[in-house]
Design a protein around this motif. Sequence first.
Motif, PDB file in Angstrom:
ATOM      1  N   PHE A  32       0.808  -1.207   0.000  1.00 43.48           N
ATOM      2  CA  PHE A  32       0.000   0.000   0.000  1.00 43.48           C
ATOM      3  C   PHE A  32       0.856   1.278   0.000  1.00 43.48           C
ATOM      4  O   PHE A  32       1.507   1.582  -0.988  1.00 43.48           O
ATOM      5  CB  PHE A  32      -1.003  -0.050   1.141  1.00 43.48           C
ATOM      6  N   GLU A  33       0.903   2.000   1.110  1.00 41.03           N
ATOM      7  CA  GLU A  33       1.580   3.302   1.080  1.00 41.03           C
ATOM      8  C   GLU A  33       3.063   3.194   0.754  1.00 41.03           C
ATOM      9  O   GLU A  33       3.632   4.064   0.084  1.00 41.03           O
ATOM     10  CB  GLU A  33       1.401   4.014   2.425  1.00 41.03           C
ATOM     11  N   SER A  45      -2.552  -3.735  -6.012  1.00 40.68           N
ATOM     12  CA  SER A  45      -2.445  -2.937  -4.785  1.00 40.68           C
ATOM     13  C   SER A  45      -3.593  -1.945  -4.664  1.00 40.68           C
ATOM     14  O   SER A  45      -4.128  -1.723  -3.569  1.00 40.68           O
ATOM     15  CB  SER A  45      -1.110  -2.198  -4.754  1.00 40.68           C
ATOM     16  N   GLN A  53      -6.013  -1.951  -1.497  1.00 43.17           N
ATOM     17  CA  GLN A  53      -5.942  -0.786  -0.622  1.00 43.17           C
ATOM     18  C   GLN A  53      -7.328  -0.180  -0.438  1.00 43.17           C
ATOM     19  O   GLN A  53      -7.694   0.248   0.663  1.00 43.17           O
ATOM     20  CB  GLN A  53      -4.975   0.265  -1.171  1.00 43.17           C
TER      21      GLN A  53
END
Length: 375
Positions: free
Chosen positions: A202-203, A281, A285
Motif C-alpha cells: 500500500f503506502e 495494490s 488498498q
Amino acid sequence: MSKLPHLTTSIFTIMSKMAVDHNAINLSQGFPNFPIDERMADIIMDLAKADVHQYTPMAGYPPLMEKIGVLTLKSYNRVINQNTELLITAGATEAIFAALQALVRSGDEVLILDPSYDCYETPILLSNAKPVRVSLNEDYTPNFERIAQHISHKTRLLILNNPHNPSGKMWQENDFIQLENLLESYPNLLILSDEVYEYIAFENQHISVNTRKKLRDKSIITSSFGKTLHLTGWKIGYVIAPEHLMKEIKKVHQFLVFSVNSLSQAAINLYLDSFEIESVSKLYQSKRDFFANLMKDTPFELLPCDGTYFQVASYKHFSKENDLDFTKRLVTEFGVATIPLSIFYGDGTDLKRIRFCFAKDDETITKAAERLQKL
C-alpha cells in the motif's frame, strides 16, 4: 506410527466449518470471494479447445517463464536466467516444500520468524531437521539481536515472509541492511523469502530480496500467481533462486509433481499481456480502507496494515478471553469467522489479537462490519 503426530485439524478448517454451521460470514480463510476477471474467463474458454492439455516441460511453460522474466525485470530490475534460475510450481506452498526438502539436511536447524504461516514447519520436520521459532517484536518487526542469539553451527536457513501473513507488516530498508550485516557474520546461512503478497503493498513499496544484490546468491524467493491474480484455487506459483540452489530444488520438484497444470500456465501467460500489475495494490488498498472505515464503529483497535489482504485487530482493552475462545464466540454470537493469532506462534503467544481477511466483495465486508458493530 505417524511422522507428524502433533498435527491435528487446522484452525482454518475449524473456523470455516464453524462459519458454515452457524451461518457466519467467513473472514477467516485468505481467499477472495469475488469473480475472476472476465478477460481471464474468456481466455480459459478459448484455451479449452487449444492444444495445451499435455505435460509442459518440468520447469514450466516456456512462454510464461519468459513473461516472469520480464515481470521480474520490470518490478525489481533483476535479470534472471529463465533456464537455470526459475521454476514454476504448484503454488508457493509446493515451492517452499520443495526448497526445504532439497536444501535442509538431517540435523540442520531452520529459523522461523513467528507469527508464521503454517506451511513452513512440516517440510523441515520431514527432513529430520529442527524448526527454531523466533518471535518478531510485538509490532511484527524483526528483532535481529534475538535472531542472532538463535543461530548456531547447525543453522542452515532463515525463513522470512514479506509482506507478512498474518500481520500485514512489511520489511523496511533498515531491516534488510541488518539482515545483510547478519549474513556477513554467517556466510553459510541461506534465506527463504516468502513473497507471495509482493504485489499487494500500500503506502510503501514492497522491498523484495530480488532487489538485494548481497542476498541474491544465497536466497530462494517464492511468489504466487494465485494471490496476485485472485486465482488461489489454481495453485500456480514460482520460485527464483541461483543456479546452484535451483538444481537441487528441481530434483525434488521433478518427483513431487513433475510439471504444473498446463491449462492454468497457458491462461496466465496470455492474461499477463493485458493485466496491469499495479491494479492489485489499488484494489486491495481500497478494500482495506473500506473495511477500516466501517470498523471505526466497533470496539476493535486496528493495527497498521502495510500490505497483504489481512487486517489484524486487538481486543485486549475490552475482553480478557484467550484469542481462540474469543474467535469462537465471534462466530457463535455475532456470526463472523476470523483467525486467532496465537496459532501462528510455536509457543502459542496470545496478544489478544485476531486476523480478518478483507479480500471480499463490499457486501460481505459491510455485513460483517455491521455484525461486529454490535459487540
